[in-house]
Design a protein around this motif. Structure first.
Motif, short mmCIF file in Angstrom:
data_model
loop_
_atom_site.label_atom_id
_atom_site.label_comp_id
_atom_site.label_asym_id
_atom_site.label_seq_id
_atom_site.Cartn_x
_atom_site.Cartn_y
_atom_site.Cartn_z
N LYS A 23 86.50 65.65 51.82
CA LYS A 23 86.96 66.44 52.98
C LYS A 23 87.12 67.89 52.56
CE LYS A 23 88.21 62.53 55.13
NZ LYS A 23 87.77 62.00 56.38
N SER A 155 86.57 71.61 60.11
CA SER A 155 86.83 70.52 59.16
C SER A 155 85.54 69.84 58.79
CB SER A 155 87.71 69.45 59.82
OG SER A 155 89.02 69.89 59.88
N GLY A 156 85.23 69.83 57.52
CA GLY A 156 84.05 69.12 57.04
C GLY A 156 84.44 67.78 56.45
N GLN A 226 77.82 77.89 60.28
CA GLN A 226 78.09 76.64 60.98
C GLN A 226 76.82 76.26 61.73
OE1 GLN A 226 81.66 76.41 63.38
NE2 GLN A 226 80.81 74.76 64.66
N TYR A 340 79.97 68.38 59.03
CA TYR A 340 81.17 68.37 59.88
C TYR A 340 80.87 67.55 61.13
CZ TYR A 340 79.08 71.87 63.02
OH TYR A 340 78.27 72.54 63.91
N ARG A 358 78.30 68.08 65.92
CA ARG A 358 78.25 67.73 64.49
C ARG A 358 77.22 68.64 63.83
NH1 ARG A 358 76.23 63.94 67.41
NH2 ARG A 358 78.06 62.62 67.23
N ALA A 361 78.36 72.40 57.67
CA ALA A 361 79.11 73.61 57.32
C ALA A 361 78.45 74.13 56.06
CB ALA A 361 80.58 73.28 57.10
#
Ligand code: HEM
Length: 451
Positions: A23, A155-156, A226, A340, A358, A361
């Motif tokens: 994470k 958040s990945g 991203q 992500y 989705r 990242a």
């Protein structure tokens, strides 16, 4: 290379080896109060920043939560660091670069907080679990109080189970990275050996060695993107355009799998199609001694400039690392991204439509943005004429992330039985924005940044 001579305790951990945790949170913020920010950074945050030596230490207790820090050009100014780092694209920022990178004009696909261009810095926090990440973030933001304002967070997370290590389209990622002289202890078969200054600033191999401010030694420019991935749409495209061999022995599913593998240059298992052009070989995909051991060249009668039976010139891994097609000109990057968003659901596959976001990242480190990330995107992936010198002068876009400002893209060479055919492609990867940061050495974080 014969192992480590770089001062690994002075280099942030994400740069050369990657935090590689399941994470990772990217937390973008604006600085409101520089003196307070500096004081908190120096006294409270600094001890949590993870260096390379901590990551490679085999006898140390495992690190539960890792932290790396980086700032963009306005962020450094905000912290009263006015030195010119001598990277024009860092100085201008990625908002100003978006059109040149081939994003949809006007940053129409960017997430608003990144498009607003208010970021000064980013915290990269990595751990096995989200709770530990949020606990450290909470601690940091409490300490910093009103000296920062959150701009954005992403958040990945690694995919899980059989998909661990695979990106959202399903392909094994993180296979091919350059070996950095002075850090790598060995060079794997097929791996490129590069000067440390291709990745790190102000060391041997950095074209601006000596010209940059002294404190930039052992830092690196961090390119963040991203990149949204349209997985069901990608899969449907593969099925609709499934390849077929002259003897018509491939099923539609096999033809779709082959087309996807030719777009990437690897099977989903990681096995390179240059070595295994028609049938996957998962054992090779999983073996670091074999999965990178190729250079697109083969003995006669194979001709690297006329023959795409093995790997298309436009394949993602060939566009981003042309190996024997072109001598290395110092355009290598160190990739440290993470997927992500949630896995594609059955309902999305059934409807052939993405419903929740989705992607990747994407993070790359390089000593010159225009030699690294930017070069690979602009001069290689987006340029239909790259690689030059081939019998088809327009190999087309990188089918994975090549960009054409949102207009139709094409790749040729994808059909080994009809290599001249141009495949028209929609954007399966869409830029949601990003920024260029500088990730300083551990010592530079204390001086001049937190001084
Ligand atoms: C390799 C996927 C974006 C540069 C790979 C591989 C996959 C992949 C599956 C093969 C595994 C490996 O060799 O590690 C993707 C996806 C992307 C993306 C799904 C977007 C969502 C990018 C971007 C860049 C990039 C933006 C840089 C501008 C590279 C490089 C390699 C690579 C340099 C290694 C090539 C080699 O040395 O053989 N990527 N990638 N990728 N990618 Fe990407």
């Amino acid at each position: 290379t014969n192992g480590t001579f770089l001062p690994v305790d002075d280099i942030q951990g994400d740069i050369l080896i990657g935090m590689k945790k399941p994470k990772q949170l990217f937390f973008f913020y604006q600085i409101n109060d520089a003196p307070m920010f500096k004081a908190v950074l120096r006294r409270l945050i600094y001890p949590f920043i993870t260096s390379t030596s901590q990551l490679i230490c085999t006898t140390c207790p495992p690190i539960k939560v890792m932290l790396n820090v980086a700032w963009n050009a306005p962020g450094l100014k905000k912290l009263n660091v006015f030195d010119d780092l001598l990277d024009p694209h860092f100085n201008l920022g990625q908002v100003a670069d978006a059109d040149a990178l081939g994003d949809v004009p006007g940053r129409k696909t960017w997430v608003p907080p990144l498009a607003a261009n208010k970021t000064h810095g980013v915290f990269l926090i990595a751990s096995d679990d989200d709770a530990a990440i949020l606990a450290l973030l909470n601690q940091i933001t409490t300490w910093l109080g009103t000296s920062i304002t959150e701009i954005y967070r992403l958040s990945g997370a690694h995919r899980t189970g059989a998909m661990e290590g695979h990106e959202h389209f399903g392909f094994l990622d993180g296979i091919s990275q350059p070996a950095v002289a002075g850090f790598a202890t060995s060079v794997m078969p097929g791996q490129s050996l590069i000067f440390p200054g291709t990745i790190l600033t102000n060391v041997l191999g950095d074209p601006n060695l000596g010209a940059r401010p002294g404190w930039t030694k052992h830092g690196s420019f961090l390119a963040f993107r991203q990149l949204q991935q349209f997985v069901p749409e990608f899969d449907q495209y593969l099925l609709n355009n499934a390849l077929n061999d002259p003897s018509a022995s491939l099923t539609v599913a096999q033809g779709a799998e082959l087309l996807g593998a030719r777009m990437v240059g690897r099977w989903k298992s990681g096995a390179p199609i240059d070595l295994h052009p028609l049938v996957d070989n998962p054992a090779v995909g999983a073996d670091p001694n074999q999965n990178n051991n190729f250079d697109f060249n083969h003995p006669l009668p194979f001709n690297i400039n006329t023959d795409q039976k093995r790997c298309p010139w436009s394949a993602h891994i060939r566009k981003t690392n042309p190996r024997a097609d072109q001598p290395s000109l110092g355009n290598h990057i160190m990739r440290a991204g993470i997927p992500y968003g949630r896995d594609t659901t059955k309902a999305e596959f059934k409807a052939n439509k993405t419903r929740t976001e989705r992607g990747l990242a994407f993070v790359s480190y390089q000593s010159v943005i225009d030699n690294g990330y930017r070069f690979q995107q602009k001069a290689w992936a987006n340029d239909i004429n790259f690689v030059p010198g081939k019998s088809d002068p327009t190999p087309g876009h990188d089918p994975i992330f090549g960009q054409n400002g949102g207009s139709t893209r094409f790749s040729s060479g994808l059909d080994p039985w009809n290599p001249a055919k141009d495949f028209k492609l929609k954007d399966f990867v869409v830029s949601r924005g990003g920024e260029y940061f500088f990730s300083p050495s551990m010592s530079a974080i204390l001086n001049p940044i937190a001084l």
